[in-house]
Design a protein around this motif. Sequence first.
Motif, PDB file in Angstrom:
ATOM      1  N   LYS A   1     -61.777  -0.069 -12.540  1.00  0.00           N
ATOM      2  CA  LYS A   1     -61.281  -1.158 -11.687  1.00  0.00           C
ATOM      3  C   LYS A   1     -61.261  -2.487 -12.442  1.00  0.00           C
ATOM      4  CE  LYS A   1     -62.515   0.486  -7.057  1.00  0.00           C
ATOM      5  NZ  LYS A   1     -63.193   0.104  -5.800  1.00  0.00           N
ATOM      6  N   MET A   2     -60.409  -3.387 -11.986  1.00  0.00           N
ATOM      7  CA  MET A   2     -60.442  -4.754 -12.512  1.00  0.00           C
ATOM      8  C   MET A   2     -61.755  -5.400 -12.073  1.00  0.00           C
ATOM      9  SD  MET A   2     -56.576  -6.024 -11.660  1.00  0.00           S
ATOM     10  CE  MET A   2     -55.143  -5.113 -12.239  1.00  0.00           C
ATOM     11  N   LEU A   3     -62.220  -6.347 -12.879  1.00  0.00           N
ATOM     12  CA  LEU A   3     -63.523  -6.959 -12.604  1.00  0.00           C
ATOM     13  C   LEU A   3     -63.564  -7.692 -11.263  1.00  0.00           C
ATOM     14  CD1 LEU A   3     -64.429  -8.290 -16.166  1.00  0.00           C
ATOM     15  CD2 LEU A   3     -65.409  -6.331 -14.977  1.00  0.00           C
ATOM     16  N   ARG A   4     -62.457  -8.262 -10.859  1.00  0.00           N
ATOM     17  CA  ARG A   4     -62.460  -8.980  -9.582  1.00  0.00           C
ATOM     18  C   ARG A   4     -62.738  -8.034  -8.417  1.00  0.00           C
ATOM     19  NH1 ARG A   4     -56.060 -10.575  -9.443  1.00  0.00           N
ATOM     20  NH2 ARG A   4     -55.214  -8.520  -8.930  1.00  0.00           N
ATOM     21  N   ALA A   5     -62.458  -6.736  -8.614  1.00  0.00           N
ATOM     22  CA  ALA A   5     -62.738  -5.744  -7.578  1.00  0.00           C
ATOM     23  C   ALA A   5     -64.114  -5.119  -7.781  1.00  0.00           C
ATOM     24  CB  ALA A   5     -61.666  -4.659  -7.597  1.00  0.00           C
ATOM     25  N   SER A   6     -64.426  -4.720  -9.017  1.00  0.00           N
ATOM     26  CA  SER A   6     -65.691  -4.020  -9.254  1.00  0.00           C
ATOM     27  C   SER A   6     -66.897  -4.939  -9.060  1.00  0.00           C
ATOM     28  CB  SER A   6     -65.713  -3.433 -10.669  1.00  0.00           C
ATOM     29  OG  SER A   6     -65.649  -4.443 -11.651  1.00  0.00           O
ATOM     30  N   MET A   7     -66.692  -6.255  -9.193  1.00  0.00           N
ATOM     31  CA  MET A   7     -67.821  -7.188  -9.098  1.00  0.00           C
ATOM     32  C   MET A   7     -67.864  -7.955  -7.791  1.00  0.00           C
ATOM     33  SD  MET A   7     -68.525  -8.726 -12.830  1.00  0.00           S
ATOM     34  CE  MET A   7     -68.958  -7.667 -14.204  1.00  0.00           C
ATOM     35  N   LYS A   8     -67.115  -7.498  -6.816  1.00  0.00           N
ATOM     36  CA  LYS A   8     -67.081  -8.200  -5.519  1.00  0.00           C
ATOM     37  C   LYS A   8     -68.471  -8.411  -4.936  1.00  0.00           C
ATOM     38  CE  LYS A   8     -63.294  -6.283  -3.512  1.00  0.00           C
ATOM     39  NZ  LYS A   8     -62.531  -5.713  -2.381  1.00  0.00           N
ATOM     40  N   GLY A   9     -69.354  -7.425  -5.134  1.00  0.00           N
ATOM     41  CA  GLY A   9     -70.681  -7.509  -4.556  1.00  0.00           C
ATOM     42  C   GLY A   9     -71.629  -8.435  -5.300  1.00  0.00           C
TER      43      GLY A   9
ATOM     44  N   ALA B   1     -70.997 -11.701  -6.339  1.00  0.00           N
ATOM     45  CA  ALA B   1     -70.917 -13.057  -5.786  1.00  0.00           C
ATOM     46  C   ALA B   1     -69.639 -13.148  -4.967  1.00  0.00           C
ATOM     47  CB  ALA B   1     -70.907 -14.099  -6.902  1.00  0.00           C
ATOM     48  N   PRO B   2     -69.653 -13.887  -3.836  1.00  0.00           N
ATOM     49  CA  PRO B   2     -68.455 -13.984  -2.989  1.00  0.00           C
ATOM     50  C   PRO B   2     -67.279 -14.661  -3.703  1.00  0.00           C
ATOM     51  CG  PRO B   2     -70.197 -15.459  -2.226  1.00  0.00           C
ATOM     52  CD  PRO B   2     -70.806 -14.590  -3.263  1.00  0.00           C
ATOM     53  N   ASP B   3     -67.604 -15.562  -4.635  1.00  0.00           N
ATOM     54  CA  ASP B   3     -66.538 -16.280  -5.364  1.00  0.00           C
ATOM     55  C   ASP B   3     -66.447 -15.767  -6.806  1.00  0.00           C
ATOM     56  OD1 ASP B   3     -69.038 -17.184  -6.076  1.00  0.00           O
ATOM     57  OD2 ASP B   3     -68.455 -19.296  -6.245  1.00  0.00           O
ATOM     58  N   ILE B   4     -66.499 -14.446  -6.964  1.00  0.00           N
ATOM     59  CA  ILE B   4     -66.588 -13.858  -8.303  1.00  0.00           C
ATOM     60  C   ILE B   4     -65.396 -14.206  -9.182  1.00  0.00           C
ATOM     61  CG2 ILE B   4     -65.551 -11.629  -7.681  1.00  0.00           C
ATOM     62  CD1 ILE B   4     -68.470 -12.289 -10.151  1.00  0.00           C
TER      63      ILE B   4
ATOM     64  N   LYS C   1     -60.769 -13.037 -17.777  1.00  0.00           N
ATOM     65  CA  LYS C   1     -59.681 -12.813 -16.830  1.00  0.00           C
ATOM     66  C   LYS C   1     -60.164 -11.907 -15.695  1.00  0.00           C
ATOM     67  CE  LYS C   1     -55.930 -13.046 -20.239  1.00  0.00           C
ATOM     68  NZ  LYS C   1     -54.865 -12.254 -20.916  1.00  0.00           N
ATOM     69  N   PRO C   2     -59.951 -12.290 -14.441  1.00  0.00           N
ATOM     70  CA  PRO C   2     -60.370 -11.439 -13.322  1.00  0.00           C
ATOM     71  C   PRO C   2     -59.697 -10.074 -13.315  1.00  0.00           C
ATOM     72  CG  PRO C   2     -59.935 -13.677 -12.575  1.00  0.00           C
ATOM     73  CD  PRO C   2     -59.448 -13.599 -13.991  1.00  0.00           C
ATOM     74  N   THR C   3     -58.553  -9.949 -13.997  1.00  0.00           N
ATOM     75  CA  THR C   3     -57.830  -8.669 -14.043  1.00  0.00           C
ATOM     76  C   THR C   3     -58.308  -7.771 -15.191  1.00  0.00           C
ATOM     77  OG1 THR C   3     -56.115  -9.763 -15.360  1.00  0.00           O
ATOM     78  CG2 THR C   3     -55.744  -9.591 -12.981  1.00  0.00           C
TER      79      THR C   3
END
Length: 279
Positions: free
Chosen positions: A234-242, A244-247, A257-259
């Motif tokens: 997964k892209m980091l913006r998805a895998s790291m959602k848990g 921080a809320p503003d990851i 890059k979040p992607t």
Amino acid sequence: MSAIDDLPPLREVIDAHDLQARKSLGQNFILDLNLTARIARCAGDLTGCDVLEVGPGPGGLTRGLLAMGARRVLAIEKDPRCMAALAEIAAAYPGRLEVINADALDLDTSAYLTPPIRVVANLPYNVGTELLVRWLTPAVWPPFWDSLTLMFQREVAERIVAKPGSKAYGRLALLAQWRADAQIVMSLPPEAFTPPPKIHSAVVHFKRLEEPRFPADPKILNRVVAAGFNQRRKMLRASMKGVAPDIEDRLLAAGIKPTARAEEISLEGFCALAREVAK
């Protein structure tokens, strides 16, 4: 007579003490004493050092360490069948070998050793990675050891030294390379062991750093690395959602890059992200 000391060849020792390797204990013995001496030499100059060895079995590497001049060896062996064979080595090297019949996972070995300390071991396959993680994650850094020279399955060794962008790159590489210089110093084929395992093996040498390579809180770094690699496709913006809320904002602030995906991020990048999360 063996090539490195006056004790019997290891095949004779194994036959005399009925020490056939047990799969349940992750045992694979190296019987060539010239080879165990080579492994001992991979740890560098051992004179003036205490050496911790885990899983000595019939004592092939133990003899190599003593023959290469280790000041003292502390050998931790879980299998009580090996005690008599190891006692014979202790008698041949008076005052230089202490053997403890225990599980290394249950023992604080630092209390038995005097610095400088090196860890050299043909680790049982079933506990090798767990012991490595413990040695790399003490409560206080720098740790009790100066260097680790450890035998692993080749696949594990490659994971330890892997670089970003490779399939082997992951949590183990980041953990090892954050606090140590790690390199593969020797490779061994299955036939070097008795019984031969189904896989190749490799020796990895770790030289500790006095400070971690980049600043980061260990617990937060572990959290972000775990989140990234637990869902590595997964892209980091998805895998790291848990995490921080503003990851996405934190990723951008860390220069990531979040992607991007976890395997693309360097150790320095993960440490920068850990600092941003800590804020």
